[in-house]
Design a protein around this motif. Structure first.
Motif, short mmCIF file in Angstrom:
data_model
loop_
_atom_site.label_atom_id
_atom_site.label_comp_id
_atom_site.label_asym_id
_atom_site.label_seq_id
_atom_site.Cartn_x
_atom_site.Cartn_y
_atom_site.Cartn_z
N PHE A 2 0.86 -1.18 0.00
CA PHE A 2 0.00 0.00 0.00
C PHE A 2 0.89 1.23 0.00
O PHE A 2 1.46 1.61 1.03
N TYR A 14 -6.64 1.64 -4.15
CA TYR A 14 -6.41 2.60 -3.06
C TYR A 14 -5.65 3.81 -3.58
O TYR A 14 -6.07 4.97 -3.42
N PHE A 19 -10.16 9.20 0.86
CA PHE A 19 -10.73 8.00 1.45
C PHE A 19 -11.77 8.42 2.48
O PHE A 19 -11.50 9.25 3.36
N THR A 26 -8.60 -0.53 7.21
CA THR A 26 -8.69 0.09 5.89
C THR A 26 -8.29 1.57 5.94
O THR A 26 -7.74 2.09 4.97
N GLU A 65 -4.54 1.46 5.77
CA GLU A 65 -4.10 1.15 4.41
C GLU A 65 -4.25 2.37 3.50
O GLU A 65 -3.40 2.61 2.62
N ALA A 66 -5.31 3.14 3.69
CA ALA A 66 -5.50 4.37 2.91
C ALA A 66 -4.40 5.38 3.23
O ALA A 66 -3.85 6.03 2.33
N SER A 111 -1.32 4.53 1.56
CA SER A 111 -1.44 4.78 0.13
C SER A 111 -1.34 6.26 -0.22
O SER A 111 -1.45 6.63 -1.39
#
Length: 380
Positions: free
Chosen positions: A183, A264, A270, A282, A285-286, A289
């Motif tokens: 990511f 992503y 996000f 999540t 992870e965003a 990214s």
């Protein structure tokens, strides 16, 4: 060390518990330890797609959860005790314990095995939503499980506060890792962007399960913003309801691996909606990214999103406030860039290897016996 990991969820399930168990078990193997995973058997239709693992995986009988048939509940059968005893673990790891975990902590006590319980899911909310339990009943059950363990690990300060407030003892903070190689902003892909935003729209994405408690319907106001395309990545029992609530959104279903990482990184903002997250993988992870994040000021996102630096926190359940925060970012590309760069920098050191080493330190502390307790951050 020999570790028995008793988990309520494991692939082919797609959720935070299953993913973190995979990453931790892999790290334990890489670090020279010997884990074994005990997990619910998947539905018969999925038994050929569970994959191979570099550690033994023992499946116990399971049944579908009422009102959420895609999630299997492991049943505490004799196979659980047989697997635990035959592995002869030094320590028992209970991943998001509920049914299997309740039996696991009891067996650990009977056989004088140290145990660590990892609180990762708002189980009380699940029990209320899908099993019809009252809050007092759910927390009484959880309190019994967690107080039977030598140590409970909470993923966020709010989760720790909830546990302590409901009478859970020996609570320590242990966060989650993120794969910062997978990511990453470098995964941004212009062909993906052109496919998702053919008219140059700003892409606002949600990634996660589509279930009632995730409140993805709160993106309805965001869908109405001019020049915005809402992209929903994930699947679940509430998909039809969410599609009705968000007629203008693009639904991509569940995505994984490199494809998910490209999606992503190809987003611009996000948006997270669920108010019951104990952590919010999540969201992390965003951030990795390079995305600015808008999320509710509730649960795990409070620890993950820094308002004015990496994104915005809005009142839980307020779709208008969510849309207003997104609109501010949509109107200001420079602000999106600044928040996204800060987001990536903030999570750069949260590798699964580092988090795995922290977990091993918790194991060793429990095995060495009681010591001076560490102060646990508890939100006001």
């Amino acid at each position: 060390m020999r570790i028995a990991i008793i988990t309520e969820s494991f692939p082919p399930d797609v959720n935070g518990v299953a993913h973190s168990v995979i990453r931790i078990a892999e790290h334990l193997v890489d670090a020279g330890h010997t884990p074994m995973v005990i997990a619910p058997a998947p539905a018969s239709s999925a038994r050929g797609v569970t994959g191979a693992h570099p550690y033994p995986v023992v499946r116990v009988p399971s049944m579908p959860m009422p009102r959420y048939r895609g999630l299997r509940l492991g049943l505490p059968s004799p196979r659980l005790a047989d697997a635990l005893i035959s592995h002869a673990p030094d320590i028992v790891h209970l991943a998001s314990p509920f049914l299997l975990g309740a039996r696991g902590v009891a067996l650990a006590g009977q056989h004088q095995l140290p145990s660590v319980a990892v609180y990762q899911t708002d189980v009380a909310s699940y029990a209320r939503t899908y099993l019809g339990w009252g809050a007092a009943t759910a927390w009484r059950w959880l309190r019994t499980i967690h107080n039977g363990a030598d140590r409970t690990l909470a993923p966020s300060t709010r989760a720790a506060a909830d546990l302590v407030g409901h009478g859970v003892q020996r609570v320590w903070l242990w966060r989650r890792g993120v794969d910062t190689e997978r990511f990453a902003p470098a995964r941004r892909h212009e062909l993906v962007r052109r496919a998702l935003a053919p008219n140059g729209e700003v892409l606002v994405g949600y990634v996660g399960r589509l279930a009632a408690e995730k409140r993805v319907d709160l993106l309805a106001e965001t869908c109405k913003l001019p020049g915005v395309r809402v992209v929903v990545i994930g699947d679940g029992p509430a998909r039809r309801d969410v599609e009705k609530a968000l007629p203008g959104a693009l639904f991509l279903g569940a995505r994984h691996g490199a494809q998910l990482a490209r999606l992503y990184a190809s987003l611009d903002v996000f948006a997270h909606t669920g108010p019951y997250e104990t952590f919010g993988q999540t969201v992390q992870e965003a951030l990795a990214s390079g995305l600015p994040v808008v999320a509710p000021a509730s649960g795990g996102p409070i620890d993950l999103v820094t308002p004015g630096l990496t994104g915005s926190l809005v009142p839980p359940g307020d779709g208008a406030a969510l849309a207003a925060a997104v609109a501010e970012l949509v109107a200001n590309p420079e602000l999106r860039q600044r928040y996204g760069s800060a987001a990536r920098a903030e999570v750069a050191t949260r590798s699964w290897a580092a988090i795995g080493d922290e977990l091993i330190a918790h194991y060793r502390a429990v095995l060495s016996g009681p010591g001076v307790p560490t102060q646990v951050p508890v939100a006001a």
